[in-house]
Design a protein around this motif. Structure first.
Motif, PDB file in Angstrom:
ATOM      1  N   GLN A 230       0.802  -1.219   0.000  1.00 21.27           N
ATOM      2  CA  GLN A 230       0.000   0.000   0.000  1.00 21.27           C
ATOM      3  C   GLN A 230       0.838   1.274   0.000  1.00 21.27           C
ATOM      4  N   VAL A 231       2.158   1.142   0.045  1.00 21.58           N
ATOM      5  CA  VAL A 231       3.010   2.329   0.081  1.00 21.58           C
ATOM      6  C   VAL A 231       4.187   2.154  -0.875  1.00 21.58           C
ATOM      7  N   PRO A 232       4.747   3.256  -1.370  1.00 17.59           N
ATOM      8  CA  PRO A 232       5.957   3.158  -2.192  1.00 17.59           C
ATOM      9  C   PRO A 232       7.085   2.505  -1.399  1.00 17.59           C
ATOM     10  N   VAL A 233       7.978   1.812  -2.090  1.00 13.10           N
ATOM     11  CA  VAL A 233       9.006   1.038  -1.405  1.00 13.10           C
ATOM     12  C   VAL A 233       9.905   1.917  -0.541  1.00 13.10           C
ATOM     13  N   GLU A 234      10.125   3.160  -0.959  1.00 13.32           N
ATOM     14  CA  GLU A 234      10.997   4.041  -0.164  1.00 13.32           C
ATOM     15  C   GLU A 234      10.347   4.450   1.156  1.00 13.32           C
ATOM     16  N   GLN A 235       9.041   4.210   1.315  1.00 13.49           N
ATOM     17  CA  GLN A 235       8.355   4.536   2.564  1.00 13.49           C
ATOM     18  C   GLN A 235       8.122   3.310   3.447  1.00 13.49           C
ATOM     19  N   THR A 236       8.548   2.138   2.997  1.00 12.34           N
ATOM     20  CA  THR A 236       8.363   0.927   3.797  1.00 12.34           C
ATOM     21  C   THR A 236       9.296   0.955   5.007  1.00 12.34           C
ATOM     22  N   TYR A 237       8.873   0.301   6.071  1.00 10.66           N
ATOM     23  CA  TYR A 237       9.695   0.346   7.285  1.00 10.66           C
ATOM     24  C   TYR A 237      11.009  -0.394   7.122  1.00 10.66           C
ATOM     25  N   PHE A 238      11.038  -1.429   6.255  1.00 12.25           N
ATOM     26  CA  PHE A 238      12.310  -2.136   6.088  1.00 12.25           C
ATOM     27  C   PHE A 238      13.333  -1.284   5.351  1.00 12.25           C
ATOM     28  N   ARG A 239      12.897  -0.461   4.388  1.00 15.04           N
ATOM     29  CA  ARG A 239      13.838   0.405   3.681  1.00 15.04           C
ATOM     30  C   ARG A 239      14.261   1.578   4.564  1.00 15.04           C
ATOM     31  N   LEU A 240      13.330   2.118   5.345  1.00 16.00           N
ATOM     32  CA  LEU A 240      13.676   3.208   6.269  1.00 16.00           C
ATOM     33  C   LEU A 240      14.613   2.720   7.368  1.00 16.00           C
ATOM     34  N   LEU A 241      14.405   1.475   7.812  1.00 15.00           N
ATOM     35  CA  LEU A 241      15.292   0.901   8.830  1.00 15.00           C
ATOM     36  C   LEU A 241      16.711   0.795   8.298  1.00 15.00           C
ATOM     37  N   GLU A 242      16.868   0.320   7.079  1.00 14.99           N
ATOM     38  CA  GLU A 242      18.202   0.197   6.505  1.00 14.99           C
ATOM     39  C   GLU A 242      18.873   1.558   6.379  1.00 14.99           C
ATOM     40  N   GLN A 243      18.114   2.560   5.943  1.00 11.04           N
ATOM     41  CA  GLN A 243      18.675   3.909   5.820  1.00 11.04           C
ATOM     42  C   GLN A 243      19.106   4.447   7.186  1.00 11.04           C
ATOM     43  N   HIS A 244      18.296   4.227   8.192  1.00  6.62           N
ATOM     44  CA  HIS A 244      18.616   4.717   9.538  1.00  6.62           C
ATOM     45  C   HIS A 244      19.873   4.036  10.093  1.00  6.62           C
ATOM     46  N   LEU A 245      19.947   2.716   9.931  1.00  6.59           N
ATOM     47  CA  LEU A 245      21.100   1.976  10.445  1.00  6.59           C
ATOM     48  C   LEU A 245      22.388   2.417   9.762  1.00  6.59           C
ATOM     49  N   ASN A 246      22.336   2.563   8.442  1.00  2.45           N
ATOM     50  CA  ASN A 246      23.545   2.959   7.716  1.00  2.45           C
ATOM     51  C   ASN A 246      23.889   4.430   7.954  1.00  2.45           C
ATOM     52  N   GLY A 247      22.900   5.233   8.325  1.00  5.31           N
ATOM     53  CA  GLY A 247      23.164   6.643   8.610  1.00  5.31           C
ATOM     54  C   GLY A 247      23.668   6.899  10.015  1.00  5.31           C
ATOM     55  N   ALA A 248      23.627   5.857  10.861  1.00  8.70           N
ATOM     56  CA  ALA A 248      24.049   6.028  12.252  1.00  8.70           C
ATOM     57  C   ALA A 248      25.564   6.010  12.411  1.00  8.70           C
TER      58      ALA A 248
END
Length: 202
Positions: free
Chosen positions: A99-117
């Motif tokens: 129901q949401v674009p892939v860039e808004q999925t929690y798994f993609r946001l989680l990966e971005q957050h982890l790599n940005g930490a």
């Protein structure tokens, strides 16, 4: 006379039905559990590997894509780089997130957050499939996901139906049309066997 005419037409009807079945089998449409799910002998169903389509919803139009394994995720290698920490997500439609674009999925946001930490490199895998129960996810983990050598496993659950999706005794209770395909664990002779409520005929 009517019966004679029917007897003359009957072979043509049977031949047409046989031809139609052959076309359906050849095209792969006969393996579709739903428009975006294909029957899978061990897991009940998966996404259609490599499928691409667009969805139109009140909040937007966007692309849905599945990798060659049949999951809503990008391609991943089996070989694990030495400097990568792998996170695996097992879940149902909440993780599939059609129901949401892939860039808004929690798994993609989680990966971005982890790599940005700034603490190492992270790779997040999404193995969510709509309507999967916990038992199906366990089988998927053992027979498929473990080969990717995950370091962390996140198990997303939905209590409303995960209980009735996990035992043959409750098959059909949650009124899912997929229950007939769903593999259920059955303890027999000291080990787990997998059994469907309605085994598929080949």
């Amino acid at each position: 006379t009517d019966w004679r005419g029917l007897l003359l037409v009957l072979p043509a009807i049977l031949a047409g039905l046989a031809l139609l079945e052959g076309v359906v089998r050849w095209s792969g449409l006969g393996d579709r559990v739903a428009y975006n799910w294909a029957y899978h002998e061990r897991f009940g169903w998966t996404q259609v590997p490599g499928a691409r389509y667009r969805v139109e919803l009140p909040w937007g139009t966007f692309a849905i894509e599945f990798n060659s394994d049949g999951f809503r995720d990008r391609e991943h290698t089996r070989e694990k780089p030495a400097d990568i920490t792998r996170v695996v997500i097992l879940g149902d439609s909440f993780s599939e997130a059609l129901q949401v674009p892939v860039e808004q999925t929690y798994f993609r946001l989680l990966e971005q957050h982890l790599n940005g930490a700034g603490v190492g490199r992270w790779e997040v895998f999404n193995f969510g499939v709509g309507d999967y129960g916990t038992a199906q996810q366990l089988r998927l983990l053992i027979e498929h996901v473990a080969a990717y050598r995950p370091d962390v496993i996140i198990h997303q659950i939905f209590p409303l139906n995960d209980v009735c999706n996990n035992t043959l005794a409750l098959a059909g209770l949650c009124k899912s049309t997929n229950d007939r395909y769903r593999p259920y664990p059955v303890w027999r002779n000291g080990s787990i066997e997998w059994q469907s409520a309605e085994p598929r005929r080949k």
